[in-house]
Design an enzyme around this catalytic site. Sequence first.
Site, PDB file in Angstrom:
ATOM      1  CG  HIS A 194      79.027  38.229  64.139  1.00  0.00           C
ATOM      2  ND1 HIS A 194      77.708  38.573  64.338  1.00  0.00           N
ATOM      3  CD2 HIS A 194      79.196  37.030  64.747  1.00  0.00           C
ATOM      4  CE1 HIS A 194      77.115  37.622  65.045  1.00  0.00           C
ATOM      5  NE2 HIS A 194      77.991  36.666  65.290  1.00  0.00           N
ATOM      6  NE  ARG A 296      67.989  41.662  62.166  1.00  0.00           N
ATOM      7  CZ  ARG A 296      68.580  42.743  61.638  1.00  0.00           C
ATOM      8  NH1 ARG A 296      68.596  43.888  62.308  1.00  0.00           N
ATOM      9  NH2 ARG A 296      69.135  42.682  60.444  1.00  0.00           N
ATOM     10  NE  ARG A 332      63.146  38.237  62.009  1.00  0.00           N
ATOM     11  CZ  ARG A 332      64.441  38.291  61.713  1.00  0.00           C
ATOM     12  NH1 ARG A 332      64.830  38.166  60.455  1.00  0.00           N
ATOM     13  NH2 ARG A 332      65.356  38.486  62.644  1.00  0.00           N
ATOM     14  CD  GLU A 420      63.953  34.247  56.579  1.00  0.00           C
ATOM     15  OE1 GLU A 420      64.845  34.672  57.329  1.00  0.00           O
ATOM     16  OE2 GLU A 420      62.906  33.708  56.990  1.00  0.00           O
ATOM     17  CG  ASN A 443      71.550  38.404  55.717  1.00  0.00           C
ATOM     18  OD1 ASN A 443      71.678  39.127  54.748  1.00  0.00           O
ATOM     19  ND2 ASN A 443      71.677  38.836  56.952  1.00  0.00           N
ATOM     20  CG  ASP A 444      68.610  32.725  56.901  1.00  0.00           C
ATOM     21  OD1 ASP A 444      69.746  32.247  57.080  1.00  0.00           O
ATOM     22  OD2 ASP A 444      67.864  33.061  57.836  1.00  0.00           O
ATOM     23  NE  ARG A 454      74.981  34.136  58.761  1.00  0.00           N
ATOM     24  CZ  ARG A 454      74.087  34.971  59.227  1.00  0.00           C
ATOM     25  NH1 ARG A 454      73.293  35.609  58.408  1.00  0.00           N
ATOM     26  NH2 ARG A 454      73.959  35.172  60.516  1.00  0.00           N
ATOM     27  CB  CYS A 491      64.105  43.234  55.551  1.00  0.00           C
ATOM     28  SG  CYS A 491      63.774  41.475  55.805  1.00  0.00           S
TER      29      CYS A 491
END
Length: 560
Positions: A194, A296, A332, A420, A443-444, A454, A491
């Site tokens: 975060h 999102r 998405r 991902e 990220n994933d 993570r 992205c």
Amino acid sequence: MSDPSSATLTLHGTPVVPGVAYGPALVVRGEVSPDAIARFDGSAYDEDGALAAYDEAADAVAEGFARRADKASGAAAEVLTASAGLARDKGLRSAVRKHLKAGDDLLASVHAGVAQFVQVFSSMGGLMAERVTDLHDIERRVVAHVVGEAEPGVQMPDTPAVLVAEDLAPSDTATLDPRVVLALVTERGGPTSHTAIIARQLAIPCVVGTSGAMTLVAGTPLLVDGVAGTIESSPDPDEAERLVAADRVAREALATWTGPGETADGTRVKILANVADGESARAAASGPVEGVGLFRTELCFLNRVDEPSVEEQASIYGEVLAPFAGRYVVVRTLDAGSDKPVAFATHEGEENPALGVRGLRLSFDKPELLARQLDGIAAAARETGTETWVMAPMVATVAEATDFAAAVRGRGLKPGVMVEVPSAALLAHRMLEVVDFLSIGTNDLTQYTMAADRMASDLAHLTDAWQPAVLQLIAITAEAGKQAGKPVGVCGEAAADPLLACVLVGMGITSLSMASAAVRPVGARLASANMDHLEDAGEAALAASDPMAARDAARRVLGA
């Protein structure tokens, strides 16, 4: 005796937001006063009175989160809303009540109830472990209300400072003021925590996973380099000011970039925005972007108990599509599950939700959920006239991609899938036989490739998109796009790193989608290099042995 704040020391962490900052350390520990806890008399409450006191404190904490969420947008609103929901969680309340019934006093029951949830979330691993920070933050705030103290957390300084913490709760990062917070340094956390995500949104230089950060003395002058990932204590003041001034000039030059995205020798690269709702879409549309690379949709529904109707969904999506008439928006579909629970969609009680039923997998036993969302997206596209692409998250097989593409095309929209899951990258050439585009969620992809949570601070070096294995999967996907003549974008958070953006384009990535604050720095950095240099940087990064070596190799090639 020597002053410990005058000793020169250099710490190393994972750089996540570029920039150079110099200022005094503001060390945040975020704990409730031990004296206030010692003075608290838990014996004054019977079981019902203690539970009522807990309810009052939890409601006050949740309302505080909700008030701040109403004033925020994008990722900041998301994390605050999630924290408000967790503070009111009925399961957490039941855990506290169980310990009160067993005879524990109020503070002990709150601690034991939170500890129970911490153990559950930690054992789940994956993205659910990220909520552990939220739980500890909620416990501190509830305890503060119970003992009659103000809630702990970051208090914005009166004068500019470098914020240093073991970790920052979402509620802290979501309310940071970039006018006084010169930089962020945390001892824990990774590139997709975060703290990192909010720092990118606010364009605050940030280094995470910094071993020894909490040994720094409050008030010590710190020089933070968000590119190299270094924190130097008590540096030479004149040299520090020179470096900050040079960085300021460089940033001001970047701020003049107006698009469109292209390299110095004219190779076009689409620069796009990540958005979460109508407000963030309207703000992004005023910048030099060619559209939205990631809308999102699940963030619109985190507080919803019941699924919105097709008509209501169309209205919500239309607010995002309308500002981009003449451009395009990549929507998405619902990425619910794991760390983003949506009441009407998410499966409960999964042993490992990060590897469970999330994203497209929700439609396997609830096909009508996806059908109604696609109907809403199609209706919004017709109403606004905005070109609309639709992609599914968590696609693992070609069969899944084929079925999704048919459903999207049947509604007159352009289908794609997110990369991902490593299997999607390895089969990218076959995926592109059935869909029109791919979008890499770094990220994933990083988390699943490296088998590393993570949020695990001691694994921050693994949860880094510069890892050679992750770069290799990106390169495979980009090459598949070249051969098929179809677009492949990024992205994930990696697109917001100007240096990594150069490497990605050098590998063949055709679009980059990011937080609005990163658009100009990334666009300007790409505009300063020829395509052959970017390709060389990509090759150098792929040949490196670890993330820092990859960064250094790319910088050497590009002269950065």
